[in-house]
Design an enzyme around this catalytic site. Structure first.
Site, short mmCIF file in Angstrom:
data_model
loop_
_atom_site.label_atom_id
_atom_site.label_comp_id
_atom_site.label_asym_id
_atom_site.label_seq_id
_atom_site.Cartn_x
_atom_site.Cartn_y
_atom_site.Cartn_z
N GLY A 254 12.96 -12.14 30.39
CA GLY A 254 12.28 -13.43 30.25
C GLY A 254 11.74 -13.61 28.85
O GLY A 254 12.23 -12.98 27.90
N SER A 255 10.73 -14.44 28.74
CA SER A 255 10.23 -14.81 27.41
C SER A 255 9.41 -13.67 26.78
O SER A 255 8.78 -12.89 27.49
CB SER A 255 9.37 -16.06 27.53
OG SER A 255 8.28 -15.79 28.38
N GLU B 114 13.68 -7.20 28.52
CA GLU B 114 14.79 -7.93 27.87
C GLU B 114 14.25 -9.31 27.54
O GLU B 114 14.08 -10.15 28.43
CB GLU B 114 15.99 -8.05 28.84
CG GLU B 114 16.59 -6.72 29.28
CD GLU B 114 17.33 -6.00 28.16
OE1 GLU B 114 17.53 -6.59 27.08
OE2 GLU B 114 17.68 -4.83 28.36
N LEU B 115 13.97 -9.54 26.25
CA LEU B 115 13.24 -10.76 25.88
C LEU B 115 14.12 -11.70 25.04
O LEU B 115 15.33 -11.57 25.03
CB LEU B 115 11.95 -10.37 25.16
CG LEU B 115 11.12 -9.29 25.89
CD1 LEU B 115 9.89 -8.92 25.08
CD2 LEU B 115 10.73 -9.75 27.29
N CYS C 120 19.89 -15.94 26.00
CA CYS C 120 19.04 -15.21 25.05
C CYS C 120 19.78 -14.80 23.78
O CYS C 120 19.18 -14.63 22.74
CB CYS C 120 18.44 -14.00 25.73
SG CYS C 120 19.71 -13.04 26.54
N GLU D 105 12.50 -19.04 19.07
CA GLU D 105 13.71 -19.12 19.91
C GLU D 105 13.85 -20.58 20.37
O GLU D 105 12.97 -21.09 21.07
CB GLU D 105 13.53 -18.19 21.10
CG GLU D 105 14.68 -18.27 22.08
CD GLU D 105 14.46 -17.34 23.27
OE1 GLU D 105 13.35 -17.31 23.82
OE2 GLU D 105 15.44 -16.68 23.66
#
Ligand code: NAD
Ligand SMILES: O=C[C@H](O)CS(=O)(=O)O
Length: 482
Positions: free
Chosen positions: A233-234, A253-254, A287, A381
């Site tokens: 996620g963020s 996992e960003l 992502c 992002e």
């Protein structure tokens, strides 16, 4: 035909549980109600955790059985491919061609995890390594044990694949898993639990709870019965998780603002075609989506002409139309956010070549030049169909530009130089370098994960399983036996 307005209960320890509060899930293109899902409170969270603890304590979920369940899941997902693809297209707004790929990839992750489940083993450690140290006669080896309860917290953009990237390795390692999917795309995760049940997963080894991040999410983070968190996620939520869970294990996992370099010796037509597709796939809500393109000055004009031509050919619209390549964003709020960022960049000196237009939650593929550090569209992002193109003169300058970011997930490099292809991965500060491809390439068996604010730890079944096991060292003093 899609199951309209279905009510999906929660899946708790092998039972389907309806609650009084429902969360509506809308079709992200038409805005119609697609399904409703039950919301979990503290009682449902506790029930799921108790069932998981019980299962972990009492059930001998041996590797051979894990293999069977995971292989069954591989076949079941393929059998139900179209239903899942339509659900992902409806609740996630993902074009159906990409939604089908997502289901195929998810099936493969079960297959890969099944194979890993029966290969889990420790290793022998050589004992007599130093002649001047009296280690004696010892047998030293490691064993691998399941880590315990795993909590999988997942985002909206891959409602199936990113759930499976956590569930399949957790089960392959022998751990019970509690899934907390993003509420607005929770239908696919609950539907996955129907298949887990069909596949014969022992009760308690999977639960799926729907609820907001700030309430249910935080309750899960502070519950000490959980041994490992695996989050996609963020960066903002990732940092919150890292701060909250203390010494317990975590994989994060960003996000990222991924870059791709197009060097002067690259095949420009191929690079432009791939980059246009992967800058705007799933409306940029990936992502590793291409957000920054650095093109060598000598090929700038040829590249721009080709890139704009390929971008213009991408059909924007209804995700259920098989010719659509760019669908809607997840919400109008997100589309308004990116519209604001692009307008701000233009006020600060950037130029729009195409796009810059919004209809409800559809934001048209947007190409910028003149976007520089200090602008949100470069530094943050974007998670939207917006790409910025800039030029460079030396490869050292290109490397500096790519690395000048708080993120570091993946990068792409188009070049025909064998030497550059093999040296640049040492220079780029990212978790993966894709040569003659965009930053957006991922094969599910690869180790995958970023550096800097893009996260920590790796996914990909073999690597995720490793992070869900405890390594215990055994040293046997053989002299004692004599
Ligand atoms: N690196 C990767 O592999 C990867 C893959 C996909 C998406 N992402 C990132 O995900 C983001 C977009 O997805 P999103 O908007 O769904 O992300 P998000 O961070 O808003 O939400 C992700 C999940 O976290 C939960 N959550 C939110 N607050 C929480 C809290 N306080 N405690 C516990 N859980 C909480 C949400 O409910 C959701 O299930 C982007 O930043 C994107 O880059 C990263
Ligand atoms: O959004 C990021 C995901 O990791 C992309 S993918 O599922 O790996 O393709």
């Amino acid at each position: 035909m899609l199951a309209q307005k279905t009510i999906k209960p929660l899946f708790i320890g092998g039972e389907w549980v309806e609650t009084s509060e429902l969360h509506p899930i809308y079709n992200k293109y038409t805005g119609e109600l697609f399904a409703q899902v039950s919301k979990a409170g503290e009682a449902e969270k506790n029930a799921a955790l108790e069932a998981a603890e019980r299962a972990f304590r009492q059930s001998d979920f041996a590797p051979a059985q894990r293999f069977q369940v995971l292989m069954k899941m591989y076949h079941l997902l393929l059998d139900h491919l179209e239903e899942f693809a339509e659900a992902i297209a409806a609740e996630g707004g993902k074009p159906i061609v990409d939604a089908r790929t997502e289901v195929n990839r998810s099936a493969l992750i079960f297959l890969l995890s099944a194979e890993e489940a029966i290969k889990i083993t420790g290793e022998m450690i050589p004992a007599q390594v130093a002649p001047n140290l009296n280690i004696g006669k010892r047998l030293i080896y490691t064993i691998k044990k399941p880590i315990g309860l795993v909590c999988a917290i997942t985002p909206f953009n891959f409602p199936l694949n990113l759930v499976v990237h956590k569930v399949a390795p957790a089960l392959a390692a022998g751990n019970p898993v509690i899934i907390k999917p993003a509420s607005d795309t929770a239908y696919s995760a609950l539907k996955l639990c129907e298949l887990l049940e069909k596949a014969g997963l022992p009760k308690g080894f999977a639960s799926c709870l729907v609820g907001s991040g700030s309430t249910l999410g935080d309750q899960l983070l502070t519950d000490q019965r959980i041994h490992k968190y695996t989050f996609t996620g963020s960066p903002e939520v990732g940092k919150h998780i890292h701060r909250t869970i203390g010494m317990r294990r975590v994989t994060l996992e960003l996000g990222s603002n991924s870059a791709t370099i197009v060097h002067q010796d690259a095949d420009v037509e191929t690079a432009a075609a791939k980059l246009a597709r992967m800058s705007f796939a799933h409306a940029g809500q990936i992502c590793i989506s291409v957000q920054r393109i650095y093109v060598h000055k000598e090929i700038e004009q040829t590249f721009m002409e080709a890139f704009l031509r390929y971008t213009a050919s991408l059909k924007v619209g209804d995700p259920l139309d098989p010719s659509t390549i760019v669908g809607p964003m997840i919400s109008e709020k997100e589309a308004i956010r990116i519209e604001g960022w692009v307008n701000e960049a233009v006020e600060q000196g950037a130029k729009i070549w195409t796009g810059g237009r919004r209809e409800n939650n559809v934001y048209y593929p947007t190409v910028l030049t003149g976007a520089t550090k200090g602008m949100k569209v470069v530094d943050e992002e974007v998670f939207a169909p917006v790409v910025s193109i800039a030029t460079y003169e030396t490869i050292e300058e290109a490397v500096r530009l790519v690395n000048d970011s708080k993120y570091g997930l993946q990068a792409g490099v188009f070049t025909q130089s064998v030497s550059l292809a093999h040296t640049i991965p040492y220079l780029l500060e990212v978790g993966g370098v894709m040569i003659n491809d965009t930053s957006s390439f991922r094969a599910d068996q690869m180790p995958y994960g970023g550096v800097k604010e893009s996260g920590m730890g790796k996914e990909g079944p073999a690597f995720a399983i490793e992070e869900m096991l405890e390594t215990v060292t055994v040293a046997v003093n053989l002299e004692e036996q004599l």
